[in-house]
Motif scaffolding. Structure first.
Motif, PDB file in Angstrom:
ATOM      1  N   ASP A 315       0.845  -1.184   0.000  1.00  0.00           N
ATOM      2  CA  ASP A 315       0.000   0.000   0.000  1.00  0.00           C
ATOM      3  C   ASP A 315       0.886   1.242   0.000  1.00  0.00           C
ATOM      4  O   ASP A 315       2.070   1.190   0.370  1.00  0.00           O
ATOM      5  CB  ASP A 315      -0.907  -0.005   1.238  1.00  0.00           C
ATOM      6  N   SER A 316       0.320   2.356  -0.397  1.00  0.00           N
ATOM      7  CA  SER A 316       1.081   3.616  -0.425  1.00  0.00           C
ATOM      8  C   SER A 316       1.443   4.107   0.966  1.00  0.00           C
ATOM      9  O   SER A 316       2.398   4.870   1.141  1.00  0.00           O
ATOM     10  CB  SER A 316       0.268   4.704  -1.136  1.00  0.00           C
ATOM     11  N   PHE A 317       0.691   3.669   1.977  1.00  0.00           N
ATOM     12  CA  PHE A 317       0.889   4.208   3.315  1.00  0.00           C
ATOM     13  C   PHE A 317       1.320   3.131   4.317  1.00  0.00           C
ATOM     14  O   PHE A 317       0.833   3.071   5.437  1.00  0.00           O
ATOM     15  CB  PHE A 317      -0.401   4.899   3.796  1.00  0.00           C
ATOM     16  N   VAL A 318       2.256   2.270   3.899  1.00  0.00           N
ATOM     17  CA  VAL A 318       2.792   1.261   4.813  1.00  0.00           C
ATOM     18  C   VAL A 318       3.856   1.884   5.706  1.00  0.00           C
ATOM     19  O   VAL A 318       4.308   3.010   5.486  1.00  0.00           O
ATOM     20  CB  VAL A 318       3.377   0.062   4.035  1.00  0.00           C
ATOM     21  N   ASN A 319       4.275   1.117   6.698  1.00  0.00           N
ATOM     22  CA  ASN A 319       5.267   1.566   7.672  1.00  0.00           C
ATOM     23  C   ASN A 319       4.804   2.880   8.316  1.00  0.00           C
ATOM     24  O   ASN A 319       3.690   2.948   8.804  1.00  0.00           O
ATOM     25  CB  ASN A 319       6.643   1.671   7.025  1.00  0.00           C
TER      26      ASN A 319
END
Length: 423
Positions: A315-319
């Motif tokens: 996903d674009s908003f991991v970590n």
């Protein structure tokens, strides 16, 4: 193997904090936990499992800062204790967190002086680039020597997952059993989580820096959230603080915990958890919430795979990537919800629990589950909450001026962060 009748464990590197939480800085506050409050969850679970009582616990909290020169604790463990639990996390890595380094020689010497069986449960390898088949070749020689020495002191080592198993096997270490993490099993054998209808979601984040909103609750754990801990615990404002952060802290939507029971109580006010923290996800699951972990490192990957913790890694908003606005956050919640498979985690849990129980009992250790006496002795970190107030200089400003000030501070912080990244 039958447990010893006079069982008395000693915990080395417990990361537990008892009594009043110490100091007036984030560094002093997190000192017992070696920089991350989530570290204490492992020992908490082990104490529940093998002892069932926190009163009079024999332990050394932080092995990184401990003075090994006296030998007094090793003498005590040798004379009074039956086992030494060496509590480790994901220290099989090229570099440890916060610039720390385990005192390998001192730990080995301490364990030899104790002369007792050594128990290790929850050790893991961590490659931030994901699974690396050559990872074992990149480890510091001193760490490799340490791993081989402590493995010789254990009947078997409880490890986190398949990647750690692969690393240890390539180092010539074979006496291990994959268990995941003791914290995953601390509530006992009957745990289940249920997924609420999407329209009824009341989410909580496992790290507040994922989405900076005054209305979305979150749990803090370590120095990544230093400015928010300074704000919500000590009432200190830094240039990194935004108006949304202040509102979030004042509403009681931020928490940090040394006592997992308090942690789970906070999480229990909500019904869905997501974010990058692995132990944050585990705490949520143990509080009865479905949770989705968004961390991409090998530690998270192997534990989530083995324990069947739902994970969103593509996903674009991991970590710790910051979600910029409410629309992106709503879309992210939807994707996490779709990735949350509670049927699989519930179906797998009984067998995983029995595997963990086997690891404990096969070493002649007692096995308890459920409630634990005197957990209230663990430190309670007080949050400022509604008592949090803006600095006097800010209070003199109008509402519009206040917003402009926080916006200007946020831009200044962003510029410094960008400069650090470029350097």
């Amino acid at each position: 193997m039958q447990p010893s009748k006079n069982f008395k464990p000693f915990f080395l590197n417990s990361n537990l904090s008892f009594g009043r939480a110490g100091g007036d800085t984030v560094e002093s506050l997190l000192h017992p936990a070696a920089g991350n409050s989530g570290n204490s969850y492992i020992t908490y679970a082990l104490v529940k499992t093998v002892l069932g009582d926190f009163a009079g616990l024999s332990h050394i909290a932080n092995v990184y800062e401990y003075d090994f020169s006296s030998g007094r604790d090793a003498e005590f463990a040798r004379a009074e204790c039956t086992h030494v639990f060496l509590v480790l996390q994901d220290q099989i890595r090229i570099e440890e967190s916060y610039g720390l380094r385990l005192p390998y020689e001192n730990i080995v010497s301490f364990l030899k002086k104790c002369g007792k069986p050594v128990v290790i449960a929850g050790l893991g390898a961590n490659s931030f680039g994901g699974f690396d088949p050559e990872f074992h070749k990149k480890l510091p020689p001193a760490l490799v020597k340490f791993l081989r020495e402590i493995s010789g002191m254990c009947e078997k080592i409880g490890i986190r997952g398949e990647f750690t198993a692969d690393v240890l096997a390539k180092l010539g270490i074979s006496n291990f059993q994959i268990i995941g993490c003791p914290s995953f099993f601390e509530t006992g054998p009957g745990r289940r989580v249920e997924k609420p209808p999407f329209g009824e979601l009341n989410p909580v984040l496992t790290s507040p820096i994922v989405y900076r909103s005054g209305s979305v609750p979150a749990v803090m754990q370590d120095f990544l959230e230093k400015d928010l801990i300074n704000l919500s615990v000590f009432g200190k404002f830094t240039e990194e603080i935004r108006l949304e952060d202040y509102r979030r802290a004042k509403r009681g939507n931020l928490g940090i915990f040394f006592n997992p029971e308090k942690w789970k109580t906070f999480l229990g006010k909500y019904n869905f958890a997501l974010g990058p923290r692995v132990h944050g996800s585990i705490a949520a699951i143990n509080a009865g919430l479905p949770a989705v972990c968004t961390n991409t490192d090998s530690r998270a990957a192997e534990m989530c795979a083995f324990l069947k913790i739902p994970r969103l890694a593509d996903d674009s908003f991991v970590n710790y990537a910051a979600i910029p606005n409410a629309r992106n956050f709503a879309d992210f919640i939807k994707r996490a919800y779709e990735a949350c498979d509670t049927e699989t985690i519930n179906a797998a849990y009984p067998k995983l629990f029995e595997n963990y129980k086997n690891f404990i009992t096969s070493q002649g250790l007692p096995f308890n589950s459920g409630k634990c006496a005197n957990s209230g002795l663990l430190s309670d970190i007080e949050m400022r909450g509604p008592t949090l107030s803006l600095p006097a200089a800010v209070l003199k400003l109008s509402g519009l001026e206040c917003k402009r000030l926080f916006r200007r501070l946020s831009r200044s912080a962003a510029k410094r962060l960008l400069k650090r990244k470029r350097s």
